[in-house]
Design a protein around this motif. Structure first.
Motif, mmCIF file in Angstrom:
data_model
loop_
_atom_site.group_PDB
_atom_site.id
_atom_site.type_symbol
_atom_site.label_atom_id
_atom_site.label_comp_id
_atom_site.label_asym_id
_atom_site.label_seq_id
_atom_site.Cartn_x
_atom_site.Cartn_y
_atom_site.Cartn_z
ATOM 1 N N SER A 289 0.814 -1.219 0.000
ATOM 2 C CA SER A 289 0.000 0.000 0.000
ATOM 3 C C SER A 289 0.848 1.271 0.000
ATOM 4 C CB SER A 289 -0.906 0.010 1.238
ATOM 5 O OG SER A 289 -0.097 0.016 2.397
ATOM 6 N N GLN A 294 3.347 1.822 -5.123
ATOM 7 C CA GLN A 294 2.322 2.223 -6.097
ATOM 8 C C GLN A 294 2.957 2.875 -7.316
ATOM 9 O OE1 GLN A 294 -0.817 1.337 -5.883
ATOM 10 N NE2 GLN A 294 -0.380 0.387 -3.921
ATOM 11 N N ARG A 354 -2.363 1.196 10.552
ATOM 12 C CA ARG A 354 -2.916 0.186 9.650
ATOM 13 C C ARG A 354 -1.908 -0.947 9.395
ATOM 14 N NH1 ARG A 354 -3.165 3.050 5.446
ATOM 15 N NH2 ARG A 354 -1.410 1.966 4.509
ATOM 16 N N LYS A 357 -1.544 -3.297 12.221
ATOM 17 C CA LYS A 357 -2.622 -4.288 12.253
ATOM 18 C C LYS A 357 -2.302 -5.463 11.342
ATOM 19 C CE LYS A 357 -7.381 -3.081 12.721
ATOM 20 N NZ LYS A 357 -8.568 -2.405 12.172
ATOM 21 N N LYS A 358 -1.784 -5.143 10.169
ATOM 22 C CA LYS A 358 -1.432 -6.177 9.209
ATOM 23 C C LYS A 358 -0.365 -7.119 9.790
ATOM 24 C CE LYS A 358 1.740 -7.031 5.719
ATOM 25 N NZ LYS A 358 1.386 -8.354 5.282
ATOM 26 N N GLY A 361 -1.774 -9.656 12.162
ATOM 27 C CA GLY A 361 -2.372 -10.783 11.442
ATOM 28 C C GLY A 361 -1.313 -11.761 10.963
ATOM 29 N N ASP A 362 -0.206 -11.229 10.462
ATOM 30 C CA ASP A 362 0.887 -12.097 9.997
ATOM 31 C C ASP A 362 1.396 -12.987 11.129
ATOM 32 O OD1 ASP A 362 0.670 -10.828 7.601
ATOM 33 O OD2 ASP A 362 2.540 -9.695 7.737
ATOM 34 N N LEU B 60 -5.312 -0.087 -6.735
ATOM 35 C CA LEU B 60 -4.579 -1.129 -6.021
ATOM 36 C C LEU B 60 -4.275 -0.673 -4.599
ATOM 37 C CD1 LEU B 60 -3.152 -3.859 -6.395
ATOM 38 C CD2 LEU B 60 -1.166 -2.638 -7.247
ATOM 39 N N GLU B 61 -3.980 0.602 -4.472
ATOM 40 C CA GLU B 61 -3.672 1.162 -3.163
ATOM 41 C C GLU B 61 -4.875 1.044 -2.224
ATOM 42 O OE1 GLU B 61 -2.474 5.215 -3.419
ATOM 43 O OE2 GLU B 61 -2.178 5.394 -1.252
ATOM 44 N N SER B 64 -5.336 -2.571 -1.291
ATOM 45 C CA SER B 64 -4.294 -2.989 -0.343
ATOM 46 C C SER B 64 -4.585 -2.456 1.047
ATOM 47 C CB SER B 64 -2.925 -2.487 -0.792
ATOM 48 O OG SER B 64 -2.619 -2.985 -2.060
ATOM 49 N N LYS B 65 -5.008 -1.208 1.120
ATOM 50 C CA LYS B 65 -5.304 -0.621 2.432
ATOM 51 C C LYS B 65 -6.481 -1.316 3.099
ATOM 52 C CE LYS B 65 -3.137 3.845 1.947
ATOM 53 N NZ LYS B 65 -3.256 5.270 1.621
ATOM 54 N N GLU B 68 -5.252 -4.561 4.494
ATOM 55 C CA GLU B 68 -4.422 -4.344 5.687
ATOM 56 C C GLU B 68 -5.281 -4.042 6.907
ATOM 57 O OE1 GLU B 68 -1.691 -1.307 4.443
ATOM 58 O OE2 GLU B 68 -0.784 -2.645 2.972
ATOM 59 N N GLU B 69 -6.330 -3.261 6.698
ATOM 60 C CA GLU B 69 -7.260 -2.957 7.795
ATOM 61 C C GLU B 69 -7.864 -4.234 8.365
ATOM 62 O OE1 GLU B 69 -7.907 -0.472 9.514
ATOM 63 O OE2 GLU B 69 -7.212 1.267 8.366
ATOM 64 N N TYR B 71 -6.647 -6.811 9.385
ATOM 65 C CA TYR B 71 -5.510 -7.515 9.996
ATOM 66 C C TYR B 71 -4.660 -8.251 8.962
ATOM 67 C CZ TYR B 71 -7.688 -6.144 14.259
ATOM 68 O OH TYR B 71 -8.229 -5.388 15.244
ATOM 69 N N GLY B 72 -4.406 -7.540 7.890
ATOM 70 C CA GLY B 72 -3.519 -8.114 6.882
ATOM 71 C C GLY B 72 -4.093 -9.332 6.193
ATOM 72 N N PHE B 75 -4.407 -11.651 -0.001
ATOM 73 C CA PHE B 75 -5.131 -11.918 -1.235
ATOM 74 C C PHE B 75 -4.161 -12.436 -2.280
ATOM 75 C CE2 PHE B 75 -6.451 -10.541 -5.457
ATOM 76 C CZ PHE B 75 -7.737 -11.046 -5.505
#
Lengths: 423, 421
Positions: A289, A294, A354, A357-358, A361-362, B60-61, B64-65, B68-69, B71-72, B75
């Protein structure tokens, strides 16, 4: 026995250090059929200079000994091969060697106890002969040749060579065809007798086990004796600076490969917290992201997100950003600009929350599969870490801390670029 | 583990795999269509374009966001050949609600997001966004050109291409540059609409407490819009071969330290029930560390680090693969041929058969412990005339005897020898 519980993934770790020196870790997984056991020793390709316990002379072994030893451990004095025996029992057996440890393992859905007998026996009883050592050289030479043709491995090894001057992390784990030609059974026994002491080893089991029971069972199968004294690893003086900034080689690849590294200093304190924060920063810099990704994706410079790693163990720590790109220099340029920008304006708070948070999860998804869990606990153990710490220290990572780290670690004078171009 | 398949509309099925042991829920959506030369490249391009933007998350951004929100949520999309079918595969993995730091309903969000990406793409002037299509065409071109980068995989692909010249299975799953250059965003969008309208669609939900999944899917607006369809796909793709076909030998030069040798084997007049025999045959020949190839090419002759074989069930082929010193080509080939002869002569023991069975059964038993393998197993059942549950699969493996294996061995012949050096 120590019991450590993690409320986030709802798992428990039973940890016991036996009187003979061996550490055993059990992570019970009551619902699974698959049982996994892994036995590792704190001995990898970087340990090539040492003083064995109860000796005084420095021993220096040829490159690739830890890996060669791993291959030969399966050979038994009665002429059988333990890999064959375990396979016959219908279990999946394997072994691997890394920079800092060697591990033997099997995974079973049946015959666990029978396989355990063979497993415990072969790791404790090496059998090397001139003949069986000689025979292995042809096989390992083919393994080395296979890696020689792999651009991704070459780009990685060159990155390490650019960062490290003296530390033996800059040599191939398997050694070279030349260095392994010097390996003899005496060398293997010397390495085995030094590093395969119970004190230097750890064993992890994951699956449907009762902790007390499995620990007792393992204990009853230990025949090795406790060795007194410590292994002295000869520490190599490694400068803080990198060796060289850039290395470009040519190989038959259709699209160039790159590895961008930042040499770092290994920290004894707060290494987990630092690791978490660096993962967040790396993802914010060039993760899916991110602004930079990008931009590079849109103009066709990148076609997928590079891999982002922080690697560290005895005496070393570095960041690696590796992937494929038609124009790796464009990635390097973009990365430098983005780092500069973040250093000036600070990491964006919304993005930080954000991405954090990801990362959570990982970490949670690491606990899906018994093999993955066991390998993770073993690898972390040899770094002095209990894997649960990642989930526990997660909350302590603040934006302020991340900003501080960004300024400390991401410096251009510690940055290296390794590239493999097409021919 | 509990498996349930519900056809929600003709040609569209929801497969629920209820399981307790994972921290994650895994969703998968598969679109299946027969392999055709004129379509493969478009099918490879479509998932790449879909993940670029939806009507709600246009870039795409933004996608992706959004992930991520959650909890990742991870995809992934890709394309595979399953027998003579081409399958667009899309996966979304999220943390199970029980392991979230706060109470949320991530399952619904995950299902809706997956369906949004596949069924609600960003459309401008009745076509895919031009910029996305052009950019993904360029990426796909890079992927097609990158085929030779993984040498072992490349050697296998080339062997398959030779064996299946001018047949659907000989097509490269990513298509060809020639076809790619012809594609424009309007035509691609039209083809996408046709796929969504007519193709077999399978949606898998694997995880804990997923009893609501079917309802969430049925109530999803994008699903409601879909019509029932007569699914057109190929169930039995086994290769038809004659005993008297000539062996093809192909050598290709590339600057390599290690040569890659691949042999493609046919099973002449193969029958569905013989597939279990073929599985055991392959395990004895080259499927395990005890196998003839591993023992003789690697352990005894020290010619290789990798030496083994695999069985491709859908096409009923066996592929032998070795990485060897280039000068040892003749020597290795000789040893491999000797192993095929020993199989024909029944030169293997009851123990060898038992070991092979034991390994195969163990693989099946481990399926419930691997979330993605569970999905792959049940999806694989869609390409067989009958549904075979784990237990029945194990029974059939157990029934294989030496006589069956020797009989099969004598129907096996080398089709193609491919050497990359």
């Amino acid at each position: 026995m120590q019991i450590i519980e993690n409320s986030k993934v709802k798992e428990k770790l039973y940890l016991e250090k036996l009187d003979n020196g061996l550490t055993i870790m059990v992570i019970p997984k009551p619902n699974t059929l698959k049982k996994y056991i892994i036995w590792g020793t704190n001995f990898g390709s970087i340990d090539n200079k040492f003083i064995p316990q109860e000796e005084n002379e420095i021993v220096e072994v040829p490159d690739g000994v830890a890996h060669f030893l791993e291959h030969k451990m399966f050979e038994q004095s009665n002429g059988t091969n333990s890999l064959d025996t375990l396979t016959s029992l219908g279990v999946e057996a394997n072994a691997y060697t890394t920079v800092d440890h060697t591990a033997y393992l099997f995974e079973a859905t049946q015959n666990f106890d029978e396989a355990l007998d063979e497993f415990m026996n072969y790791v404790q009883n090496p059998y090397f002969t001139d003949e069986n050592v000689e025979k292995e050289k042809g096989i390992i030479a083919q393994e080395i040749n296979m890696y020689d043709d792999e651009a991704s491995w070459q780009v990685y090894m060159n990155a390490l060579k650019l960062m490290y001057k003296n530390l033996p992390i800059n040599i191939d784990i398997a050694g070279s065809v030349e260095s392994i030609s010097k390996i003899t059974k005496e060398v293997l026994y010397k390495a085995y007798n030094t590093f395969y002491s119970l004190e230097n080893m750890a064993l992890v089991v994951c699956g449907d086990f009762k902790p007390e029971e499995i620990i007792e069972k393992i204990k009853s199968k230990i025949t090795k004796q406790k060795v007194n004294g410590q292994i002295k690893r000869i520490e190599v003086e490694e400068p803080e600076n990198i060796v060289e900034k850039e290395k470009i080689i040519q190989m038959p690849v259709s699209i160039p490969m790159f590895a961008i590294g930042f040499k770092d200093k290994l920290e004894k304190e707060e290494i987990v917290k630092k690791h978490i924060a660096l993962e967040i920063i790396l993802y914010m810099l060039i993760g899916k992201s991110s602004e930079l990704y990008q931009q590079l994706y849109k103009n066709g410079t990148l076609i997928s997100q590079p891999e982002l790693d922080y690697e560290f163990s005895r005496g070393y720590a570095h960041i690696l950003i590796s992937g494929q790109s038609k124009n790796p220099q464009e990635v390097v340029k973009g990365l430098k600009t983005q780092i500069q920008k973040y250093k000036e304006c600070g990491l964006n708070e919304q993005d930080f929350i954000r991405v954090k948070k990801k990362i959570y999860g990982d970490y949670v998804s690491e606990y899906n599969e018994v093999g993955n869990i066991a390998r993770m606990f073993l690898a972390d153990y040899f770094k002095g870490i209990n894997s649960f710490e990642y989930l526990e220290q997660y909350n302590q990572v603040t934006l302020e801390y991340a900003n501080k780290l960004l300024n400390q670690v991401f410096n251009e004078d510690k940055m290296i670029v390794s590239i493999v171009e097409g021919k | 583990m509990n498996y349930k398949k519900i056809e929600i509309k003709e040609g569209i099925s929801v497969h629920e795999i209820e399981t307790e042991q994972f921290k994650t829920n895994l969703l998968a959506l598969f679109i299946t269509v027969p392999l055709k030369k004129e379509n493969v490249t478009k099918e490879a391009l479509i998932p790449a374009v879909l993940r670029r933007g939806t009507s709600k998350h246009k870039t795409l951004e933004e996608i992706s966001k959004k992930l991520e929100e959650m909890y990742g949520a991870s995809f992934n999309c890709g394309i595979e050949k399953t027998g003579d079918n081409h399958v667009i595969k899309v996966y979304l993995e999220t943390i199970n609600d029980a392991f979230l730091p706060e109470k949320e309903n991530l399952l619904k969000d995950a299902i809706d997001t997956l369906l949004e990406i596949i069924l609600e793409p960003l459309v401008e002037n009745n076509e895919f966004k031009k910029e996305y299509v052009e950019s993904e065409k360029s990426n796909l071109k890079t992927i097609i050109e990158g085929k030779k980068d993984n040498k072992a995989q490349y050697a296998l692909e080339k062997c398959i291409e030779e064996m299946y010249k001018d047949e659907p299975y000989g097509l490269y799953k990513y298509g060809s540059i020639e076809e790619l250059e012809k594609i424009n965003s309007k035509e691609l969008y039209e083809y996408y609409q046709e796929l969504i309208k007519k193709c077999k669609i399978d949606i898998f939900v694997s995880g804990k407490d997923i009893e609501n999944a079917k309802n969430i899917i049925q109530e999803n607006e994008n699903i409601k819009k879909l019509q029932p369809r007569k699914k057109d796909y190929i169930i039995d793709s086994s290769k038809k071969t004659n005993m008297d076909e000539q062996i093809k030998t192909i050598e290709e030069n590339m600057e390599l330290t290690q040569g890659k040798l691949v042999l493609g084997l046919d099973i002449v007049d193969g029958k569905e029930e013989e597939k279990y025999t073929a599985l055991i045959y392959n395990a004895i020949l080259g499927g395990t560390a005890n196998s003839k190839l591993f023992q003789n090419v690697r352990e005894k002759a020290s010619l290789a680090y990798t030496a083994g074989s695999s069985y491709l069930r859908q096409k009923n082929n066996i592929f032998i693969k070795c990485g060897i010193e280039i000068k040892n080509y003749e020597k290795a080939l000789q040893i491999i041929k000797e192993q095929l002869e020993t199989m024909k002569n029944g030169d293997f023991s009851e123990d060898d058969i038992q070991n092979a069975k034991s390994i195969m059964i163990s693989t099946i038993k481990a399926i419930p412990d691997e979330q993605d393998t569970g999905i792959t197993y049940y999806f694989g059942q869609e390409f067989s005339h009958e549904m075979v549950e784990f237990e029945e699969y194990i029974n059939r493996v157990n029934k294989v005897n030496k006589e069956d294996i020797v009989k099969l061995a004598n129907k096996i012949k080398i089709n193609t020898i491919y050497f990359l050096k």
